[in-house]
Design an enzyme around this catalytic site. Structure first.
Site, PDB file in Angstrom:
ATOM      1  N   ASN A 347       2.713  -3.519 -10.389  1.00 56.14           N
ATOM      2  CA  ASN A 347       1.335  -4.014 -10.310  1.00 56.14           C
ATOM      3  C   ASN A 347       1.001  -4.828 -11.567  1.00 56.14           C
ATOM      4  O   ASN A 347       0.048  -4.539 -12.303  1.00 56.14           O
ATOM      5  CB  ASN A 347       0.348  -2.852 -10.144  1.00 56.14           C
ATOM      6  CG  ASN A 347      -0.928  -3.276  -9.457  1.00 56.14           C
ATOM      7  OD1 ASN A 347      -1.159  -4.454  -9.218  1.00 56.14           O
ATOM      8  ND2 ASN A 347      -1.796  -2.312  -9.164  1.00 56.14           N
ATOM      9  N   HIS A 378      -9.284   2.642  -9.540  1.00 55.59           N
ATOM     10  CA  HIS A 378      -8.494   2.980  -8.355  1.00 55.59           C
ATOM     11  C   HIS A 378      -9.320   3.682  -7.291  1.00 55.59           C
ATOM     12  O   HIS A 378      -9.071   3.491  -6.102  1.00 55.59           O
ATOM     13  CB  HIS A 378      -7.292   3.837  -8.746  1.00 55.59           C
ATOM     14  CG  HIS A 378      -6.086   3.040  -9.129  1.00 55.59           C
ATOM     15  ND1 HIS A 378      -5.843   2.637 -10.418  1.00 55.59           N
ATOM     16  CD2 HIS A 378      -5.070   2.540  -8.384  1.00 55.59           C
ATOM     17  CE1 HIS A 378      -4.719   1.937 -10.461  1.00 55.59           C
ATOM     18  NE2 HIS A 378      -4.226   1.863  -9.235  1.00 55.59           N
TER      19      HIS A 378
END
Length: 502
Positions: A347, A378
């Protein structure tokens, strides 16, 4: 049943429902994949027929934005309006509050709105009836909003000498128009799965004026106005990435159910399986969760490349590089020999965002602050927080080990190979141990897993972090200023060397 009360207008298009029933996959997943494949075809058309040499930036902005919002509506129904609301609120803040404090307000509002949507989706409404997570695109939009706000603050408020070399490159010297702002946040290439890019890179792509060129790039074709006459073709790279997508998808569909993560907390499995076998199974079960991310992120990268976005100069052999906004490097992930190396290649664009808006700017304990921000971004599941809190102690321990132990193994190639083998195994186990709560989501199952391991990795990492000395970050930077500068520039794709995140 509850699903019968859900309006298709709220949950996305039901056009592909027959296909969903035939292949036995949730409708929202089918919609997502079909939209991304359609976006891939549209990207080729966008590059060939709306090239900067053939049309104006205004037209490219309008088409990219309208297509992006259409894809969002197709996948998420009217929940896609949250994308416009979040973007509109923060643009108003940028205009009304001024450049001195807008970056702070935008961070709070964008992250707060994202968190509100995540919490209500998980805890307020019954989203068991519809699995599409409209907050996924909002996570990418949050990154873009906050990155843009900080880069405008750097370019229009801070003095040049106050900026790092990388911040000077990313700094924005004028306020974007409303169209440019929505195009950056909601374009069809990245609306569903990203990745995040810098605003300057995106505008350079739209206008046909690359903001960086290697010497080879400059001499491989003549320029004509704001664009090059001979742009490198991304076709070979797109085909390669699509092959990676296909392989990743096949691996995921074939093995994900063979090694379910939930078996790690099964009472019979814990009671009857030797510990070494539990370790091996943990590695295999977590390994099989990665290909779905490889599929989604590599496909998103291929879509951007097909549109002509992502060119990053040339390799030493003259071949074009299309990794400007790539989100992962699979081989570096699977063969990572340190916790940092794994995170640097997983990521990637999110890691860049966390570094730019938090790690580089936080005056106190930037490592802990970065992990906490990452957990908040998140989502609302407790497992995310357990993962990132564990990540703090694992990162500190890994850093201490590397600084104190690694120098003793650099004397010969055989010693270095031995060190790499040991650290590879240790890194993979530490990553798997850390990420289990991220997959299990809830506190109860996550704590049950950690108890079955007697919190051994937690305890070991705390002891290592306390026992082994590591110099403070500001002293390490002073000792290697040149290396720090090289890493910061290559991290964000502004040089023609191999990318490396710091």
């Amino acid at each position: 049943m509850a699903t019968e009360t859900v309006s298709p207008a709220c949950t996305g298009s039901s056009l592909l429902q027959p296909i969903s029933e035939i292949i036995n996959l949730p409708l929202d997943q089918v919609n997502f994949v079909v939209c991304q494949l359609f976006a891939l075809l549209t990207a080729f058309w966008f590059r060939l027929y709306l090239h900067p040499s053939k049309t104006s930036p205004f037209v490219r902005h309008v088409v990219a934005t309208l297509l992006g919002f259409y894809f969002a509506l197709f996948c998420f129904g009217w929940y896609a309006l949250h994308f416009l609301v979040q973007s509109g609120l923060t643009y108003g803040i940028m205009i009304l509050t001024g450049v001195e404090h807008m970056h702070k307000y935008c961070l709070v509002v964008a992250l707060g709105y994202l968190s509100f949507c995540q919490i209500t989706r998980v805890y307020v409404f019954d989203y068991g009836m519809y699995s599409a997570d409209f907050t996924g695109p909002m996570m990418v939009i949050t990154q873009k909003i906050t990155s843009l706000a900080f880069e405008i603050h750097d370019g229009m408020c801070r003095k040049e000498e106050q900026l790092t070399p990388n911040q000077k490159v990313l700094a924005i010297r004028r306020m974007p128009s409303l169209l440019e702002y929505f195009s950056y946040n909601c374009n069809f290439m990245g609306i569903l799965a990203g990745p995040t890019s810098s605003y300057n890179d995106y505008i350079a792509f739209i206008e046909g004026t690359p903001c960086r060129r290697s010497k080879d790039h400059q001499t491989n074709g003549k320029t004509n106005g704001r664009h090059k006459q001979t742009d490198p073709s991304p076709n070979i790279e797109v085909v390669r990435k699509l092959a990676t997508c296909f392989f990743s998808l096949m691996v995921f569909l074939s093995v994900c159910k063979v090694f379910p993560v939930e078996r790690n907390i099964d009472d019979d499995f814990i009671a009857t399986t030797p510990f070494y076998a539990q370790v091996v199974y943990l590695y295999l079960s977590m390994l099989t969760t990665r290909p779905k991310y490889y599929f989604v992120w590599t496909l998103a990268d291929a879509i951007n490349n097909a549109a002509g976005f992502g060119f990053n100069g040339y390799n030493s052999d003259g071949s074009p590089r299309w990794d400007l906004i790539s989100n992962l490097r699979i081989m570096d992930i699977e063969f990572a020999t340190s916790f940092k190396m794994f995170l640097d290649n997983w990521n990637i664009q999110t890691a860049h965002w966390l570094k730019r808006v938090c790690y580089e700017r936080c005056p106190y304990n930037p490592t802990a602050a970065t992990f906490i921000l990452s957990a908040m971004w998140h989502g609302a599941y407790p497992g995310y927080y357990l993962t990132f809190l564990t990540g703090i102690v694992v990162t500190l321990a890994a850093r201490a080990m590397r600084h104190n132990v690694r120098p003793y193994f650099l004397g010969s190639p055989s010693h270095k190979l031995l060190y790499d083998g040991i650290t590879w195994a240790g890194t993979q186990i530490a990553i798997c141990y850390t990420v289990v709560p991220f997959v299990l989501l809830s506190v109860g199952p996550s704590m049950k897993f950690y108890r079955s391991w007697y919190f051994s990795v937690h305890i070991g990492c705390v002891l290592l972090a306390v026992a082994l000395p590591v110099k403070p970050r500001h002293l390490r930077l002073k000792e290697a200023p040149v290396l720090s500068h090289q890493d910061s520039t290559s991290t964000d794709g502004h040089c023609n060397q191999k990318t490396k995140a710091t």
